[in-house]
Write an enzyme that holds these catalytic residues in place. Structure first.
Site, PDB file in Angstrom:
ATOM      1  N   ASP A  34     -13.548  14.771  16.082  1.00 55.50           N
ATOM      2  CA  ASP A  34     -14.526  13.781  15.611  1.00 55.50           C
ATOM      3  C   ASP A  34     -15.931  14.303  15.867  1.00 55.50           C
ATOM      4  OD1 ASP A  34     -16.096  11.524  15.185  1.00 55.50           O
ATOM      5  OD2 ASP A  34     -15.480  10.549  17.064  1.00 55.50           O
ATOM      6  N   ASN A  36     -18.882  13.077  14.470  1.00 58.95           N
ATOM      7  CA  ASN A  36     -20.005  12.125  14.468  1.00 58.95           C
ATOM      8  C   ASN A  36     -19.875  11.017  15.513  1.00 58.95           C
ATOM      9  OD1 ASN A  36     -18.149  10.377  13.428  1.00 58.95           O
ATOM     10  ND2 ASN A  36     -19.126  10.109  11.434  1.00 58.95           N
ATOM     11  N   ASP A  38     -17.778   8.496  15.905  1.00 57.02           N
ATOM     12  CA  ASP A  38     -17.361   7.120  15.592  1.00 57.02           C
ATOM     13  C   ASP A  38     -15.916   6.846  16.015  1.00 57.02           C
ATOM     14  OD1 ASP A  38     -15.914   8.514  13.737  1.00 57.02           O
ATOM     15  OD2 ASP A  38     -16.661   7.453  11.978  1.00 57.02           O
ATOM     16  N   ASP A  42     -12.966  13.766  11.594  1.00 57.25           N
ATOM     17  CA  ASP A  42     -13.682  13.898  10.325  1.00 57.25           C
ATOM     18  C   ASP A  42     -13.715  15.354   9.854  1.00 57.25           C
ATOM     19  OD1 ASP A  42     -15.660  14.886  12.081  1.00 57.25           O
ATOM     20  OD2 ASP A  42     -16.526  12.881  12.291  1.00 57.25           O
ATOM     21  N   ASP A 215       3.154  13.490  -1.885  1.00 57.89           N
ATOM     22  CA  ASP A 215       3.724  12.387  -1.117  1.00 57.89           C
ATOM     23  C   ASP A 215       4.821  11.669  -1.921  1.00 57.89           C
ATOM     24  OD1 ASP A 215       3.386  10.674   1.291  1.00 57.89           O
ATOM     25  OD2 ASP A 215       2.881   9.127  -0.166  1.00 57.89           O
ATOM     26  N   GLU A 276       7.302  16.314  -0.745  1.00 59.23           N
ATOM     27  CA  GLU A 276       7.929  15.507   0.291  1.00 59.23           C
ATOM     28  C   GLU A 276       9.029  14.716  -0.418  1.00 59.23           C
ATOM     29  OE1 GLU A 276       7.336  11.778   3.321  1.00 59.23           O
ATOM     30  OE2 GLU A 276       6.656  11.729   1.262  1.00 59.23           O
TER      31      GLU A 276
HETATM   32  C1  NOJ Z   1       4.952   9.605   3.447  1.00 59.57           C
HETATM   33  C2  NOJ Z   1       3.809   9.830   4.374  1.00 59.57           C
HETATM   34  O1  NOJ Z   1       4.060  10.979   5.138  1.00 59.57           O
HETATM   35  C3  NOJ Z   1       3.685   8.588   5.212  1.00 59.57           C
HETATM   36  O2  NOJ Z   1       2.780   8.762   6.271  1.00 59.57           O
HETATM   37  C4  NOJ Z   1       3.287   7.453   4.321  1.00 59.57           C
HETATM   38  O3  NOJ Z   1       3.270   6.263   5.070  1.00 59.57           O
HETATM   39  C5  NOJ Z   1       4.275   7.291   3.166  1.00 59.57           C
HETATM   40  N1  NOJ Z   1       4.620   8.528   2.566  1.00 59.57           N
HETATM   41  C6  NOJ Z   1       3.701   6.386   2.100  1.00 59.57           C
HETATM   42  O4  NOJ Z   1       2.659   7.032   1.423  1.00 59.57           O
END
Ligand code: NOJ
Length: 554
Positions: A34, A36, A38, A42, A215, A276
């Site tokens: 981090d 900055n 907060d 980042d 994802d 994934e």
């Molecule tokens: C897989 C991601 O790794 C996870 O962190 C996320 O909650 C779900 N997909 C939904 O996007």
């Protein structure tokens, strides 16, 4: 005596693309560094730590979603895919990060989220303010309900995070969210969705990213008739094995992936996509056809217990499956969604990892065994052919912070499971960089999740110059991996002991072998001329391998 072997040497003597054997370091940006103050990690914090990553020896970073987002699911709820979340920085900083990473010879993989957006995304705002039947609603799955007054959801589909996968709009229609209600699922049957997505890929490719982590790659396509799944369990991942499942692993996914691959091919260099995809291992090769994904995560080790037979079977099967499609395997021991391995391996076999942090019993956790096994497992993963994905902090041996107090929990899993599961925050606690000081060097402010009091002893500064530290083990092993494990993809599984010895061993084309003792007793190391690395640094001169340790030998 070798009992099986797989060889996938470079073809035609050409250079393999970097990702085939790349070591990718996963940056959960919110918790990395981090700048900055907060309390949230980042882009500038990450920029400041690039020299650390360079020294670690990794080839690429994968940055968890950094786009504009309300962070209802840690950034997997994207409001604008072309903007950086202001808490993380801005676009100019992201561009600078990509350039600086390249200066350090580090590739950059960004996370893209095609299955759903945030409920704050412009498309969803437009859809929900429009009247039922408006075309903007067709970018999502927005349907009338069942029952006399549409008061029941359109299907019985459960959300991965608990509860039903449908939420009702004020006008009475329902929208689908396979994850949190703040994450409405996009309708990939609408061509506009893919057009927008491809433009977004180009936006980031133009800015120099080297690849994408995709994802929920197995979830994009939904059954057009929306049939019920007829089960009331939240374990929807298990149903990915069903061949005609209404929302997992549907055949139509592959046509979509091909269009993205075409976009990547428009760009020079070895740009890549890693999926994934939580699917039946037999279906995974379909995602890896030459015009689809370059790679897919292989979660077999994440899901495995500390067990010789399981590890041996996974190594054999994963390597063979990758070879069958002309690819190399990928290896993952942990990520931002699972319990860290230093804790996982310290729990008795059969422990239900998702509920254990709430239910216990807590005195069964063997912290030392977990730490030893995690170090040994690192040598397994780093010694295997293919690419490996490290999750930030595993190189420090960080344990899961499983005892976070409920009031700090942020993961939507906690609320959506009605407090049946604490969720994934325990592996997302900010990284300790210094022995003391505010947030142990994570940043000048109060970190968004509290760190354990003894976290300083696990910090980078505490481990940096200690040759016996887990950080030094990772650095040594990564350097040795470059030297001995990246010239070819060959793997020979060795049989170095009897079935009761609980030993797993394999040899690479360079002659480097990895021997791992999973058992309770000491085993004799096989003949060797040199110990390159061992997970118990203290045992350097020993001809034996203690329980829960691994060694690389020449
Ligand atoms: C897989 C991601 O790794 C996870 O962190 C996320 O909650 C779900 N997909 C939904 O996007």
């Amino acid at each position: 005596m070798p009992d099986s072997s797989f060889t996938h040497r470079k073809q035609g003597g050409g250079e393999l693309p970097w990702w085939r054997h790349g070591l990718v370091y996963q940056v959960y940006i919110r918790s990395f560094a981090d700048a900055n103050g907060d309390g949230t990690g980042d882009v500038n914090g990450l920029r400041s730590r690039l020299p650390y990553l360079r020294e670690l020896g990794i080839d690429a970073i994968w940055i968890n979603p950094w786009y504009q987002s309300p962070l209802a699911d840690g950034g997997y709820d994207v409001a604008d895919y072309r903007q950086i979340e202001p808490r993380f920085g801005n676009l100019a900083q992201a561009e600078a990060l990509i350039a600086e990473a390249h200066d350090h010879d580090i590739k950059v993989i960004t996370d893209v989220v095609p299955n759903h957006t945030s409920d704050q995304h412009a498309w969803f705002r437009e859809a929900v303010t429009a009247a039922p039947g408006h075309p903007s609603r067709n970018r999502y799955h927005i349907l009338p309900g069942k029952g006399a007054n549409g008061e029941k959801p359109p299907t019985d589909w459960p959300s991965v995070f608990g509860g039903p996968a449908w939420a009702r709009l004020p006008d009475g229609e329902w929208y689908l969210h396979l994850f949190a209600p703040e994450q409405p699922d996009l309708n990939w049957a609408n061509p506009e969705v893919n057009e927008g997505f491809q433009d977004m890929l180009r936006f980031w490719l133009d800015r120099g990213v080297d690849g994408f982590r995709v994802d929920v790659a197995h979830g994009l396509v939904k059954h057009p008739d929306y049939p019920d799944v007829n089960h009331d369990s939240g374990d929807v991942l298990a149903t990915a094995k069903d061949r005609n499942h209404p929302f997992w692993d549907r055949d139509g996914i592959h046509d979509i992936v091909r269009t993205w691959r075409t976009v990547l091919e428009e760009y020079p260099g070895d740009r890549m996509m890693v999926a994934e995809a939580w699917v039946d291992p037999e279906r995974l090769p379909l995602y890896l056809r030459p015009d689809e994904y370059h790679q897919s995560f292989n979660f077999a080790l994440v899901e495995s217990e500390w067990d010789a037979e399981d590890f041996a079977a996974i190594i054999e099967k994963s390597t063979r499956a990758a070879a069958e499609v002309g690819s190399t395997p990928t290896w993952v021991l942990s990520n931002h969604d699972v319990m860290r391995q230093a804790t996982r391996y310290g729990l008795p076999k059969g422990t239900k990892l998702r509920t254990w942090p709430l239910t216990g019993p807590f005195d069964v956790l063997d912290v030392d065994a977990g730490a030893r096994r995690a170090r040994a497992a690192a040598l397994v993963m780093l010694g295997l052919p293919g690419s490996a994905y490290l999750y930030q902090g595993e190189e420090l041996g960080l344990p899961e912070v499983w005892d976070l107090p409920p009031e700090v929990l942020d993961d939507p899993v906690w609320e959506n499971s009605h407090h049946a599961q604490k969720g994934r925050d325990g592996c997302r606690v900010p990284i300790p960089w210094t022995v003391d000081g505010p947030s142990f060097g994570f940043g000048p402010g109060e970190p968004w999740l509290p760190q354990p009091e003894d976290w300083g002893s696990l910090s980078v500064a505490a481990q940096d110059d200690d040759p016996d530290s887990t950080l030094s083990l990772y650095r040594d092993a990564i350097a040795a991996r470059r030297r001995y494990c990246m010239d070819d993809d060959s793997l020979e599984i060795l049989d170095v002991g009897g079935p009761d010895d609980h030993v797993v061993a394999f040899r690479r084309g360079s002659g480097l072998s990895c021997v791992v003792n999973f058992g309770p007793g000491v085993v004799r190391l096989p003949d060797h001329t040199e110990v390159v690395v061992r997970s118990d640094h203290h045992g350097h001169d020993s001809a034996d391998l203690a329980p829960d340790t691994a060694a690389w030998l020449l």
